[in-house]
Design a protein around this motif. Structure first.
Motif, PDB file in Angstrom:
ATOM      1  N   ASP A  37      -4.132  -4.365  35.481  1.00 62.30           N
ATOM      2  CA  ASP A  37      -4.975  -5.090  35.154  1.00 62.30           C
ATOM      3  C   ASP A  37      -5.538  -4.741  33.839  1.00 62.30           C
ATOM      4  O   ASP A  37      -5.633  -3.461  33.584  1.00 62.30           O
ATOM      5  N   LYS A  38      -5.896  -5.625  32.923  1.00 68.74           N
ATOM      6  CA  LYS A  38      -6.373  -5.423  31.792  1.00 68.74           C
ATOM      7  C   LYS A  38      -7.815  -6.000  31.502  1.00 68.74           C
ATOM      8  O   LYS A  38      -8.088  -7.059  32.212  1.00 68.74           O
ATOM      9  N   ARG A  39      -8.410  -5.464  30.910  1.00 68.48           N
ATOM     10  CA  ARG A  39     -10.028  -5.777  30.718  1.00 68.48           C
ATOM     11  C   ARG A  39     -10.749  -5.008  29.431  1.00 68.48           C
ATOM     12  O   ARG A  39      -9.657  -4.207  28.789  1.00 68.48           O
ATOM     13  N   LYS A  40     -11.507  -5.607  28.873  1.00 64.75           N
ATOM     14  CA  LYS A  40     -12.268  -4.987  27.605  1.00 64.75           C
ATOM     15  C   LYS A  40     -13.334  -4.148  27.956  1.00 64.75           C
ATOM     16  O   LYS A  40     -14.174  -4.272  28.835  1.00 64.75           O
ATOM     17  N   ASN A  41     -13.407  -2.958  27.247  1.00 63.06           N
ATOM     18  CA  ASN A  41     -14.121  -1.922  27.475  1.00 63.06           C
ATOM     19  C   ASN A  41     -15.379  -2.404  26.600  1.00 63.06           C
ATOM     20  O   ASN A  41     -15.599  -3.388  26.043  1.00 63.06           O
ATOM     21  N   GLN A  45     -12.334  -3.236  23.197  1.00 61.98           N
ATOM     22  CA  GLN A  45     -10.925  -2.920  23.033  1.00 61.98           C
ATOM     23  C   GLN A  45     -10.395  -3.202  24.397  1.00 61.98           C
ATOM     24  O   GLN A  45     -10.885  -2.880  25.606  1.00 61.98           O
ATOM     25  N   TRP A  46      -9.116  -3.647  24.362  1.00 59.06           N
ATOM     26  CA  TRP A  46      -8.360  -3.902  25.783  1.00 59.06           C
ATOM     27  C   TRP A  46      -7.893  -2.720  26.364  1.00 59.06           C
ATOM     28  O   TRP A  46      -7.299  -1.727  25.734  1.00 59.06           O
ATOM     29  N   VAL A  47      -8.147  -2.337  27.506  1.00 55.63           N
ATOM     30  CA  VAL A  47      -7.971  -1.268  28.342  1.00 55.63           C
ATOM     31  C   VAL A  47      -6.896  -1.848  29.557  1.00 55.63           C
ATOM     32  O   VAL A  47      -7.291  -2.731  30.182  1.00 55.63           O
ATOM     33  N   GLU A  48      -5.919  -1.012  29.884  1.00 56.94           N
ATOM     34  CA  GLU A  48      -4.955  -1.406  30.889  1.00 56.94           C
ATOM     35  C   GLU A  48      -5.490  -0.320  32.072  1.00 56.94           C
ATOM     36  O   GLU A  48      -5.381   0.727  31.931  1.00 56.94           O
ATOM     37  N   ASP A  49      -5.889  -0.866  33.484  1.00 53.01           N
ATOM     38  CA  ASP A  49      -6.017  -0.132  34.364  1.00 53.01           C
ATOM     39  C   ASP A  49      -4.814  -0.500  35.441  1.00 53.01           C
ATOM     40  O   ASP A  49      -4.390  -1.468  35.508  1.00 53.01           O
TER      41      ASP A  49
END
Length: 172
Positions: A37-41, A45-49
């Motif tokens: 799952d990708k989200r913005k912190n 910045q894009w962070v991948e979970d």
């Protein structure tokens, strides 16, 4: 009070499938599934979970998964959540796992697993196979079956055991 327990996951296998048989002869397979799952912190910045799930399949679905899938293979699973509890070394333990009731293999036979850079490719020459633990007809689920007008042949039938599934006049 009514309740509802459904889960749909699409991801990649984290390990090869372990296939075993119960004393009754029922096939059981277990494997791990990684879902990205990708989200913005907060900094933009894009962070991948990555989330990991334990999946259990039964019957013919378990055998098909064991035969055609390996570590890294992309797959779609639909099923239900089950909470397991046990005791080990005097301590109570528990976890939630997914009991897969239907699976769909993603990609073609030539795919070596692992996907294509995060995207899922629809094969143009080979159809996807749907496997339902209640039946092993290999036909798509009713919600995704082609319409009667676009398919002259009635090879693919909707899965399910309810009334009306075998009536040829229903345009799925």
């Amino acid at each position: 009070m009514a309740s509802f327990n459904r889960v749909m996951l699409m991801g990649n296998l984290t390990r090869d499938i372990e296939l075993r048989y119960l004393p009754s002869g029922m096939a059981v397979s277990e494997f791990g599934l990684a879902v990205n799952d990708k989200r913005k912190n907060s900094d933009g910045q894009w962070v991948e979970d990555v989330n990991f799930f334990d999946i259990t399949l039964y019957g013919r679905t378990a055998e098909v998964a064991s035969e055609y899938l390996s570590k890294g293979s992309p797959i779609f699973i639909e099923g239900r959540l089950k909470h397991d509890t046990w005791e080990k070394d005097g301590q109570k333990r528990s976890k939630v796992k997914v009991i897969g009731e239907r699976m769909q293999m993603i990609g073609g036979r030539s795919d070596s697993g692992g996907g294509q850079g995060g995207s899922v490719r629809e094969p143009s020459s080979s159809p996807q196979r749907y496997v339902n633990s209640n039946t092993d007809s290999g036909s798509p689920p009713p919600s995704q079956a082609p319409s009667q007008a676009s398919q002259p042949s009635r090879d693919a039938q909707p899965t399910g055991n309810g009334p009306g599934y075998d009536e040829p006049e229903i345009p799925f």
